[in-house]
Scaffold this motif. Sequence first.
Motif, PDB file in Angstrom:
ATOM      1  N   UNK A  30      -9.926 -46.117  54.009  1.00  0.00           N
ATOM      2  CA  UNK A  30      -9.334 -45.576  55.247  1.00  0.00           C
ATOM      3  C   UNK A  30      -9.898 -46.253  56.491  1.00  0.00           C
ATOM      4  N   UNK A  31     -10.923 -47.077  56.294  1.00  0.00           N
ATOM      5  CA  UNK A  31     -11.634 -47.778  57.378  1.00  0.00           C
ATOM      6  C   UNK A  31     -12.521 -46.849  58.210  1.00  0.00           C
ATOM      7  N   UNK A  32     -12.769 -45.644  57.702  1.00  0.00           N
ATOM      8  CA  UNK A  32     -13.734 -44.770  58.367  1.00  0.00           C
ATOM      9  C   UNK A  32     -15.120 -45.375  58.227  1.00  0.00           C
ATOM     10  N   UNK A  37     -18.470 -37.966  53.368  1.00  0.00           N
ATOM     11  CA  UNK A  37     -18.647 -37.372  54.696  1.00  0.00           C
ATOM     12  C   UNK A  37     -19.482 -36.096  54.606  1.00  0.00           C
ATOM     13  N   UNK A  38     -19.210 -35.304  53.571  1.00  0.00           N
ATOM     14  CA  UNK A  38     -19.921 -34.040  53.415  1.00  0.00           C
ATOM     15  C   UNK A  38     -21.409 -34.254  53.166  1.00  0.00           C
ATOM     16  N   UNK A  39     -21.761 -35.096  52.196  1.00  0.00           N
ATOM     17  CA  UNK A  39     -23.165 -35.261  51.862  1.00  0.00           C
ATOM     18  C   UNK A  39     -23.921 -35.947  53.000  1.00  0.00           C
ATOM     19  N   UNK A  40     -23.241 -36.806  53.742  1.00  0.00           N
ATOM     20  CA  UNK A  40     -23.898 -37.433  54.893  1.00  0.00           C
ATOM     21  C   UNK A  40     -24.298 -36.376  55.919  1.00  0.00           C
ATOM     22  N   UNK A  41     -23.462 -35.368  56.100  1.00  0.00           N
ATOM     23  CA  UNK A  41     -23.730 -34.337  57.108  1.00  0.00           C
ATOM     24  C   UNK A  41     -24.741 -33.305  56.636  1.00  0.00           C
ATOM     25  N   UNK A  42     -24.545 -32.786  55.433  1.00  0.00           N
ATOM     26  CA  UNK A  42     -25.377 -31.654  55.006  1.00  0.00           C
ATOM     27  C   UNK A  42     -26.550 -32.058  54.133  1.00  0.00           C
TER      28      UNK A  42
END
Length: 417
Positions: A301-303, A207-212
């Motif tokens: 988690x199915x995210x 999630x972090x690398x996708x955003x930043x």
Amino acid sequence: MRLSQLVCLAIGAATANAAYSGDIVQYWVEQASLLQNGTIIGGLQSPPWAWANAAVTGAILEAAVKSKKGSLAYQQLAVSHAAHNILNWAFHATRNYNAVDAALRSILPSIGLAANTTEGKEATAIGRKAAAKVAEARADDGLNDFVDFVYGPKNPTVYQQSPGANPYPDTPQARFVKPFAGLGNITRFRAPPPPKLTDKAYEDSVVEVKAIGSLNSTTRSAYDTDTAYIWRESSISVWNRIAHSVVGSSLATKVADSAKFYAQLNYALANAAIAAWDTKFFYVSWRPVTAIQRTDIWLPSHLNVSDPSWTPLLRPTPSHPDYVSTHSTFGGAASAVIRAWNGGDKVQATFSSNVTLDNRGVLTRTYTSLEEAAKENARSRVFGGIHFTFAGAAGIALGDAVALATLKEFDDHWDEF
């Protein structure tokens, strides 16, 4: 004899015995980076780059040790011929002879020791023999061997070719290369496994690398964007420049001491590259771009993190597995060696890099802590979208362990090359 004649003779004698005013070892370390990153070669993969620097500094140290009883100019000339010859040996198939010759030719007048004198001939011979000794020791060290690679199934976490990258990973044989300074079996440094897919730390990193790490990120600061840009250059050349900044001119007249320090630094970097490649090709972990561009829901988690159009800021993604980050491994190794020489972590180190990607231009950073620099080096790859955070943290730890082991073995095994 007239006074004017005496003055002229004195000036002539001083000129004949002059020596290069800077640190000759630093000069040749910089020339190695310039030659590797120039228009002819255009950069090398991390292991061959580090390997070449280690060979150069090993030859320099051999020449420095053999010439240390001579004058400063004598030592500088010996070191210069060692560096010249080992660079020509390393890159003899790249049409780089003119560039290497030019690097030597430009420094000879500053050294001031004529090649046709007895001293000049002796110093030249010492340098040439030093380069030949390293070349012989490294002729069959495994770097030239062919090692094939077959991609695994296209399952979550399994490394695949990245968009725009080479069809096959860079230098898979590098994990089998003989380490420098008698380090022995490199697999004993192998990093522990990355987080499991079911670990929250894994999902958080995605999630972090996708955003930043996105090219068009709205959450990455301008400073962090520049962090990704300035550290995009080979970490090997950057950390050598950081070393120059810390050492300064303190070893300019101590050729053997300077040669020892830079050999320690570049042996550690080369060994770190081998260790990083061992870890990479043991775990063969996918890169962020592969994870994020995947079209199905793959997190336990199915995210849904799927974005087939996602593009990292630093592009293309390098052609080798994610875990561990070699950039970070270099940072851990280099900071450990510089810290040992410096007697502590606190420094005043500045470096600049001309960033051609996106026409960003020249950027400059100053660090007061080696740990800070190593962490920012690792973090830059997350801001660039090409590594997960855990790959950087493990890389620093790996590089630190390899460097400390290299330093421990160095005095007894440096000349095994």
